[in-house]
Motif scaffolding. Sequence first.
Motif, PDB file in Angstrom:
ATOM      1  N   LEU A  80       1.046  -1.257  -0.109  1.00 31.76           N
ATOM      2  CA  LEU A  80      -0.006   0.127  -0.043  1.00 31.76           C
ATOM      3  C   LEU A  80       0.819   1.178  -0.082  1.00 31.76           C
ATOM      4  N   ASN A  81       0.451   2.327  -0.754  1.00 35.29           N
ATOM      5  CA  ASN A  81       1.149   3.585  -0.660  1.00 35.29           C
ATOM      6  C   ASN A  81       0.159   4.498  -0.192  1.00 35.29           C
ATOM      7  N   CYS A  82       0.717   5.589   0.402  1.00 33.15           N
ATOM      8  CA  CYS A  82      -0.091   6.510   1.101  1.00 33.15           C
ATOM      9  C   CYS A  82      -0.939   7.313   0.062  1.00 33.15           C
ATOM     10  N   PRO A  83      -2.216   7.814   0.225  1.00 33.76           N
ATOM     11  CA  PRO A  83      -3.027   8.386  -0.780  1.00 33.76           C
ATOM     12  C   PRO A  83      -2.466   9.680  -1.159  1.00 33.76           C
ATOM     13  N   ASN A  84      -1.547  10.216  -0.304  1.00 37.70           N
ATOM     14  CA  ASN A  84      -1.016  11.708  -0.531  1.00 37.70           C
ATOM     15  C   ASN A  84      -0.177  11.511  -1.420  1.00 37.70           C
ATOM     16  N   SER A  85      -0.267  12.139  -2.685  1.00 37.68           N
ATOM     17  CA  SER A  85       0.873  12.002  -3.825  1.00 37.68           C
ATOM     18  C   SER A  85       2.247  12.399  -3.444  1.00 37.68           C
ATOM     19  N   SER A  86       2.122  13.475  -2.508  1.00 39.16           N
ATOM     20  CA  SER A  86       3.592  14.110  -2.080  1.00 39.16           C
ATOM     21  C   SER A  86       4.230  13.211  -1.086  1.00 39.16           C
ATOM     22  N   CYS A  87       3.731  12.318  -0.506  1.00 40.17           N
ATOM     23  CA  CYS A  87       4.146  11.332   0.563  1.00 40.17           C
ATOM     24  C   CYS A  87       4.842  10.139   0.121  1.00 40.17           C
ATOM     25  N   ASP A  88       5.686   9.484   0.387  1.00 40.64           N
ATOM     26  CA  ASP A  88       6.535   8.493  -0.312  1.00 40.64           C
ATOM     27  C   ASP A  88       6.307   7.251   0.681  1.00 40.64           C
ATOM     28  N   ILE A  89       5.423   7.276   1.482  1.00 41.12           N
ATOM     29  CA  ILE A  89       5.285   6.093   2.624  1.00 41.12           C
ATOM     30  C   ILE A  89       4.616   4.836   1.943  1.00 41.12           C
ATOM     31  N   HIS A  90       5.218   3.740   2.285  1.00 37.77           N
ATOM     32  CA  HIS A  90       4.616   2.579   1.455  1.00 37.77           C
ATOM     33  C   HIS A  90       4.671   1.693   2.698  1.00 37.77           C
ATOM     34  N   MET A  91       3.710   0.525   2.710  1.00 36.58           N
ATOM     35  CA  MET A  91       3.481  -0.390   3.714  1.00 36.58           C
ATOM     36  C   MET A  91       3.446  -1.834   3.314  1.00 36.58           C
ATOM     37  N   HIS A  92       4.062  -2.939   3.654  1.00 35.15           N
ATOM     38  CA  HIS A  92       3.471  -4.313   3.215  1.00 35.15           C
ATOM     39  C   HIS A  92       1.860  -4.337   3.627  1.00 35.15           C
ATOM     40  N   ARG A  93       0.976  -5.034   3.147  1.00 31.95           N
ATOM     41  CA  ARG A  93      -0.360  -5.234   3.343  1.00 31.95           C
ATOM     42  C   ARG A  93      -0.271  -5.815   4.795  1.00 31.95           C
TER      43      ARG A  93
END
Length: 316
Positions: free
Chosen positions: A204-217
Motif C-alpha cells: 500500500l502507498n499513502c494516498p497523499n501523492s507528495s508522501c512516499d510512505i509504503h507498507m506491506h499489506r
Amino acid sequence: MSISTALEDHHKQLIQYFLHDGAYNQKELIDLIGALRDRYELRIKVKDEIRAFTEGLLPLINKHINQYGIEIKQVTSEEHENDVYYVCTQNFKPQFVKMDTSYTEKEAAIFEKLLELAITSDEKCVAPRDVFESILANDLKMTQKEFGETMTRFHRDKWIESGPNNTVILHARALLEMQSFITDTYRDYIYNCQICTRLLVRGLNCPNSSCDIHMHRSCAAQYFLRLSNVTNNAATRKSTYPCPVCKQEWSKDDVTSVLKVNHINDENNDSRPSTGVTHKKQRTTTTADNNDSTNNRSVRSKPRRIVNESDDDDDN
C-alpha cells in the motif's frame, strides 16, 4: 544442567530437509517437527512446535550452518500477516544467484525474466503467457509444456504464488533469497516498508501523492489494528486511519480490504481469498482462476515420513 551445543540426529535431519526443500510454511513445519518428535521421542508438546523450533532448534542449527554461508530465516508474506515461512537462504550473494542447484540454467533464466517483468510492472505481477512470450523472443528454446511444468515447480518450491487476474507474484521466499539482487538491480521500482523497514515490492502507498510512505499489506494490517485498539468492533467504529508520517487519512477501501483479508486468514489459514492490491500507479482487483494450472498453489499437505537407511531393511 548443561545444554548441549552439538548437533544431534534430529537437528541434522532438519538441516537436510531445509537444504532439499528450501522453505516451509508453518503448517508444513509443524508436520515435520511432529514427525521428528515421534521418531526421536523429542520432548516437544503438541501445538508448541513453532516455539520449540524458533527458540530451541533454530538458534543451534544456525550456529552450526552459518560458517557455511547458510542461514534459516523467518519471513512474512507481503500480502498476509499470517503467512509465515521459514527459508534456508545464503548469506553471501553474487550479482545473480541461481535459486537452487537442482534448477537448470534454462529454468534459472526463466525465473530471472519472470523477476524482471514482475518487478518492473506497475502492478508488480506478471501473466505467465507474457513470461513465455518474452523468453521465446530472447531465443530461449522451450515448449509450452516444459514452461508450464517449470512454473508449477516454481509454485511448489515457493518462488512464486498466485496473483491478481491470472497472474503470478513473487513469493516471500523469492524476496528474501533475491533481496540483494533485487535491491541492486531494481532500486527504482522497490521501496522499504515504513513499519518493518524490509524490502517491499507489492503493498500500500499513502494516498497523499507528495508522501512516499509504503507498507506491506501484512504490516498495514497490524498498524490499522493498533489504531483500532484491537477490539472486536473497533474496525467499524474507527473513523480515521492516518498515515504514520504525513497524517493524511488512509483510504477506507484499503483499510477495509487489509483488515478483512488478514482477519479471514487468521481464522482459516488454508483458505485465502483473493485481494485487491493498491500500488503507486494503479489499483487492480484480484479474481481467482482455478482453471489456470500455474495459478494453483501446491503445498505439502501430508506430514513428511522421516526415514533413514535402516528403514529399508525393516520393510524387507
